[in-house]
Design an enzyme around this catalytic site. Sequence first.
Site, mmCIF file in Angstrom:
data_model
loop_
_atom_site.group_PDB
_atom_site.id
_atom_site.type_symbol
_atom_site.label_atom_id
_atom_site.label_comp_id
_atom_site.label_asym_id
_atom_site.label_seq_id
_atom_site.Cartn_x
_atom_site.Cartn_y
_atom_site.Cartn_z
ATOM 1 N N LYS A 1 39.750 118.709 19.957
ATOM 2 C CA LYS A 1 39.717 120.086 19.450
ATOM 3 C C LYS A 1 38.288 120.558 19.155
ATOM 4 C CE LYS A 1 44.478 120.402 17.978
ATOM 5 N NZ LYS A 1 44.992 119.045 18.309
HETATM 6 C C1 LIG Z 1 45.995 118.770 19.178
HETATM 7 C C2 LIG Z 1 46.080 117.440 19.806
HETATM 8 C C3 LIG Z 1 46.881 117.182 20.946
HETATM 9 C C4 LIG Z 1 47.771 118.238 21.564
HETATM 10 O O1 LIG Z 1 47.050 119.255 22.195
HETATM 11 P P1 LIG Z 1 47.777 120.620 22.608
HETATM 12 O O2 LIG Z 1 46.671 121.504 23.050
HETATM 13 O O3 LIG Z 1 48.443 121.117 21.361
HETATM 14 O O4 LIG Z 1 48.757 120.318 23.671
HETATM 15 C C5 LIG Z 1 46.855 115.914 21.501
HETATM 16 N N1 LIG Z 1 46.110 114.929 20.961
HETATM 17 C C6 LIG Z 1 45.339 115.121 19.873
HETATM 18 C C7 LIG Z 1 44.569 113.986 19.331
HETATM 19 C C8 LIG Z 1 45.292 116.385 19.254
HETATM 20 O O5 LIG Z 1 44.527 116.558 18.161
#
Ligand SMILES: *Cc1c(COP(=O)(O)O)cnc(C)c1O
Length: 492
Positions: free
Chosen positions: A130
């Site tokens: 993120k």
């Molecule tokens: C947010 C997140 C996901 C999922 O991502 P999306 O964009 O919601 O599909 C997967 N793995 C981790 C570690 C995350 O923080």
Amino acid sequence: MLRMQYVSTRAADKNGAKRSFSQILLEGLAPDGGLYMPQSYPVVSREELDSWRSLSYAGLAFEILRKFADDIPEDDLRKLVEKTYTPQVYRNVRADEAPDAITPLRWLEEKDGKKLLLLGLSNGPTLAFKDMAMQLLGNLFEYELGRQNAELNILGATSGDTGSAAEYAMRGKTGIRVFMLSPYRKMSAFQTAQMFSLPDPNIFNIAIEGVFDDCQDIVKAVSNDLEYKGRQKIGTVNSINWARVVAQVVYYFRAYLLATENSTQKVSFTVPSGNFGNICAGHIARMMGLPIDRLVVATNENDVLDEFFRTGVYRVRKSAETWHTSSPSMDISKASNFERFVYDLLGGDGERVNRLFRQIETKGFFDLSGKPGSDGDEFGKVAQYGFESGKSTHADRIETIRFAEKEYGITIDTHTADGMKVAREHQRQGVPMIVLETAQAAKFNEAIFEALGRNAERPAGFENIEELPQRFTVMPVDVGKVKRFIAGKTGL
Ligand SMILES: *Cc1c(COP(=O)(O)O)cnc(C)c1O
């Protein structure tokens, strides 16, 4: 004259409310409840793609973002991107990777003509993918608020990854405060320490004496009070924000360019998925002409998306059917960015998208399988978009973490393990399969301990994070108290 205009996925009249990138940057949902999409995708030719092979990550990010954010002056955009994608910000790479790689691509295996690779996306300040988009969002927000001479108070609810990525992106930014609600004593010690140890005066951690759903309900209640929301200049940074999605498009291009020698070759991606934000960016990259063979959606036990890509039925889950798993950042009851893909699948028919997603509110599902009584037959076209899917369980994750250590000599986190398990089931000869690494193992140490009988290694600087002083305010599940707390800090 601007080329790029954005419309809502639910707009009946596409020429109605068109907006520019900067106009939608600070917004969440469109006023009609839809998500913003570009009116058409910019297409990248093979020649242009090949001309990008020598660019740095920041250089590539600039080339892609300028196609979407064409109302930001190019010099400004370049500065924002160069400030974001530096080896200092994305410093937490594995010891055997180049320190300035930003998103290192690692060859794991080549067997029977099948190649498996891992794209490292969790080297930013909070050790999850993120940060790739959120760090840019922080700089874009500060820039845009400065241009408007405005301020923004970001209100969010988190059970871990999103909240810390938002706080590390917005800390110290002019014109921005963050009020982040989290369930008191329910996050891991590492995640709690990451968030609560931030000393910046524009960051406010509110620990709610309840569960994550209580935090989310408070955010909804505050946002539904339009008078309060306007006066307090409340905004959000959730995964439906278009700028976040588009920032993620960049690393699909980056991985492609690193994995191939020329742009006649194809690659596939497997993406650990929850809200469909990450893989939605892969879909957009493919629509822009990036030679992607398949996009494989990997879910955990919360298999809303896997069910759709197997059957054509999209069925959201109730709270009681949403499991708490060892890959908690994928524990979702509905996939909030999925509407963007459905919009493309339905040929941009906003009226139908509107009808289907309103039906979700009444019936809890829609069905595009084409069977008698279904809501459409577009499931038959899904394969044309390259989508496939798979799921995994806790036992699969533990086994895959062991497998990756034994076969590839690396420790992977539980979310990446979901991806790797599914990727190995979808490999094909001659097409490299790239798994996206969405977090570092240190963030989810319990599962590492269970799988490997030892703790996950921590990147430098994170060794004693739990011992740092913490700043947070504990509050009961009480919307009024939260509102008064925010007003007290903003003075608005
Ligand atoms: C947010 C997140 C996901 C999922 O991502 P999306 O964009 O919601 O599909 C997967 N793995 C981790 C570690 C995350 O923080």
